[in-house]
Scaffold this motif. Structure first.
Motif, PDB file in Angstrom:
ATOM      1  N   ILE A 297      -5.939  -0.837   6.063  1.00 57.51           N
ATOM      2  CA  ILE A 297      -4.656  -1.457   5.738  1.00 57.51           C
ATOM      3  C   ILE A 297      -3.657  -1.088   6.821  1.00 57.51           C
ATOM      4  O   ILE A 297      -3.475   0.083   7.140  1.00 57.51           O
ATOM      5  CB  ILE A 297      -4.146  -0.980   4.359  1.00 57.51           C
ATOM      6  CG1 ILE A 297      -5.054  -1.516   3.250  1.00 57.51           C
ATOM      7  CG2 ILE A 297      -2.709  -1.431   4.127  1.00 57.51           C
ATOM      8  CD1 ILE A 297      -4.714  -1.000   1.881  1.00 57.51           C
TER       9      ILE A 297
ATOM     10  N   THR B  53      -5.942  -2.294  -3.404  1.00 56.55           N
ATOM     11  CA  THR B  53      -7.072  -1.790  -2.625  1.00 56.55           C
ATOM     12  C   THR B  53      -7.033  -0.271  -2.536  1.00 56.55           C
ATOM     13  O   THR B  53      -8.047   0.411  -2.708  1.00 56.55           O
ATOM     14  CB  THR B  53      -7.053  -2.394  -1.199  1.00 56.55           C
ATOM     15  OG1 THR B  53      -7.186  -3.810  -1.292  1.00 56.55           O
ATOM     16  CG2 THR B  53      -8.185  -1.831  -0.351  1.00 56.55           C
TER      17      THR B  53
ATOM     18  N   LEU C 179       4.156  -2.075   0.620  1.00 59.12           N
ATOM     19  CA  LEU C 179       2.808  -2.636   0.612  1.00 59.12           C
ATOM     20  C   LEU C 179       2.772  -3.923  -0.191  1.00 59.12           C
ATOM     21  O   LEU C 179       3.459  -4.041  -1.221  1.00 59.12           O
ATOM     22  CB  LEU C 179       1.817  -1.651  -0.021  1.00 59.12           C
ATOM     23  CG  LEU C 179       1.574  -0.322   0.685  1.00 59.12           C
ATOM     24  CD1 LEU C 179       0.802   0.616  -0.228  1.00 59.12           C
ATOM     25  CD2 LEU C 179       0.815  -0.544   1.985  1.00 59.12           C
TER      26      LEU C 179
ATOM     27  N   ASP D 289      -2.753  -5.022  -1.234  1.00 58.24           N
ATOM     28  CA  ASP D 289      -3.067  -3.822  -0.459  1.00 58.24           C
ATOM     29  C   ASP D 289      -2.936  -2.570  -1.330  1.00 58.24           C
ATOM     30  O   ASP D 289      -3.744  -1.635  -1.232  1.00 58.24           O
ATOM     31  CB  ASP D 289      -2.133  -3.704   0.750  1.00 58.24           C
ATOM     32  CG  ASP D 289      -2.470  -4.714   1.844  1.00 58.24           C
ATOM     33  OD1 ASP D 289      -3.624  -5.189   1.864  1.00 58.24           O
ATOM     34  OD2 ASP D 289      -1.587  -5.024   2.657  1.00 58.24           O
TER      35      ASP D 289
END
Length: 455
Positions: free
Chosen positions: A16, A130, A123, A127
């Motif tokens: 990321i 994740t 974010l 993301d």
């Protein structure tokens, strides 16, 4: 902008690409916080929005557990493992099972802080998911905006007190509040001091007689006057000596009042983790309010003794809560711990339907305490209050924030408006110097609190 190493590694491992942001964020991007909890089944981490109240009772009921804030030692170990001073809302940093509040997923982006140099890491929702990995998603938080604490209407206090008592104790509403709350009557010493206060012909000997009639109180007054905080010349041998030579009539009268009332209710055995002791808080706030009052000039300058007494009694509602709601006080303690970023009144209103400030003010009113003290206790967290005796409430608010700025930790920190100093007729620089000196005498204040708690 340099990102903390542990966070950078976590992002890289998840492929990321994110960077800290220091510019102002849109209001719709929520800042997340992570709370570390544990019980005899192990540890978990809870992630929710910072502007929400974590309802620990609801979460425990859903999970069928008895979770509470992790110990300071456990938290220190996590900090050492991650190399971070504060643990941001990134589950991968600990690897503990994660419970996520459903409100976190209602926006396209979320913010994590701190990401380094006090910057926020913003974010995309996908993301963040994740990074979060497998989570147990539940609804267990309440938006702070939905918790409406009664700040302006004392007339509604009695109704809310009675409603809360009915809800949590099943007691029948009786005619008098002290009967309803099953609290002791106003202590005799306090009654005598109130009568003395309104007697225009009162002399020092009258006060000495009252104090000496209570051996424990007399011993504490003498010990107080003998403490290093006052640096009295020569030995203090009697209550008369303490009043006439060291402390003065006004201070002893209010000190005796605060001690008498504080002893009327039992100190609770349970308390929130990191709680600054009741008497230590009382002394800090009394010294703070007295110092501010003595620095004010003009017609609105409050009476030093009443400002000092208001500080001494500012947290009296904490003792009342423990006595009125004993089965639920432990629950309140655990919820104060996990919601340390918000004022205690929000937690209390959500759990009990009433705050410690409301309870204390109602009880003080029934006990016939001075209006200045009642208003100070009732409105000490409401800087917008305007009305009779508002100065006493504002001094408590300002004193608390000045002490918090110096690391005393007696509530969440709030920014002090510049206009407040002007409104109170205080010089900011002089106030700052006075409080620096006050906090420098911390050992003496703690010792004084110890004298009171041992009475």
């Amino acid at each position: 902008m340099e990102m903390a190493g542990a966070i950078r590694k976590l992002l890289e491992a998840s492929t990321i690409n994110a960077h800290p942001e220091t510019s102002a964020m849109p209001a719709e991007v929520p800042i997340l916080r992570m709370v570390l909890l544990g019980d005899n089944q192990g540890h978990i981490q809870v992630i929710c929005r910072r502007d929400d109240l974590l309802d620990l009772a609801d979460l425990n009921q859903q999970l069928e557990r008895d979770l509470h804030l992790v110990s300071q030692a456990d938290y220190a170990r996590v900090r050492q493992q991650t190399g971070l001073h504060d643990i941001p809302a990134l589950p991968g940093l600990t690897g503990w099972p994660t419970v996520l509040d459903t409100r976190v997923g209602k926006t396209d982006r979320v913010a994590i802080e701190p990401a380094g140099d006090n910057a926020r890491l913003v974010l995309a929702q996908e993301d963040f998911r994740t990074l979060a990995g497998q989570v147990d998603e539940r609804s267990f938080c309440v938006p702070l905006a939905d918790i409406q604490v009664n700040l302006e209407s004392p007339e509604k206090d009695r109704e809310q007190v009675f409603t809360a008592i009915q809800r949590f104790t099943g007691l029948r509403i009786r005619q008098r509040l002290e009967d309803t709350l099953e609290l002791p009557p106003l202590p005799e010493t306090a009654q005598r001091i109130i009568h003395l206060r309104v007697n225009p012909n009162a002399v020092m000997g009258d006060l000495v007689d009252i104090v000496e009639s209570d051996p424990s109180l007399a011993a504490q007054v003498v010990s107080w006057a003998s403490s290093s905080f006052y640096a009295a010349a020569g030995q203090v041998r009697s209550v008369h000596d303490a009043v006439s030579r060291v402390l003065g009539f006004d201070l002893v009268m209010n000190l005796a009042m605060g001690l008498s009332l504080g002893r009327a209710l039992k100190q609770p055995e349970d308390h929130p983790r990191g709680f600054v002791g009741y008497w230590q808080q009382a002394i800090w706030q009394a010294q703070a309010s007295g110092a501010l009052a003595s620095m004010m000039r003009g017609s609105q300058r409050p009476a030093f003794g009443l400002a000092y007494l208001s500080g001494l009694l500012h947290n009296f509602g904490y003792l009342v809560l423990a006595q009125v709601f004993p089965p639920h006080f432990r629950l309140a303690c655990r919820n104060w711990e996990v919601n340390g970023h918000v004022d205690s009144s929000l937690v209390e209103h959500h759990l009990l339907g009433v705050t410690r400030e409301q309870l204390a003010a109602e009880l003080m009113s029934n006990w016939g305490m001075p209006d200045e003290v009642i208003v100070a206790l009732r409105h000490q967290k409401n800087l917008d209050y305007r009305g009779p005796n508002e100065t006493y409430a504002h001094l408590l608010w300002l004193g608390r924030q000045l002490l918090n700025e110096r690391g005393l930790g007696i509530g969440p920190r709030e920014t002090i408006p510049d206009g407040l100093y002007t409104h109170l007729g205080l010089a900011p620089a002089a106030v700052e110097d006075r409080f620096d000196d006050l906090v420098a005498s911390k050992d003496s204040v703690v010792a004084m609190a110890g004298m009171m708690s041992n009475g």
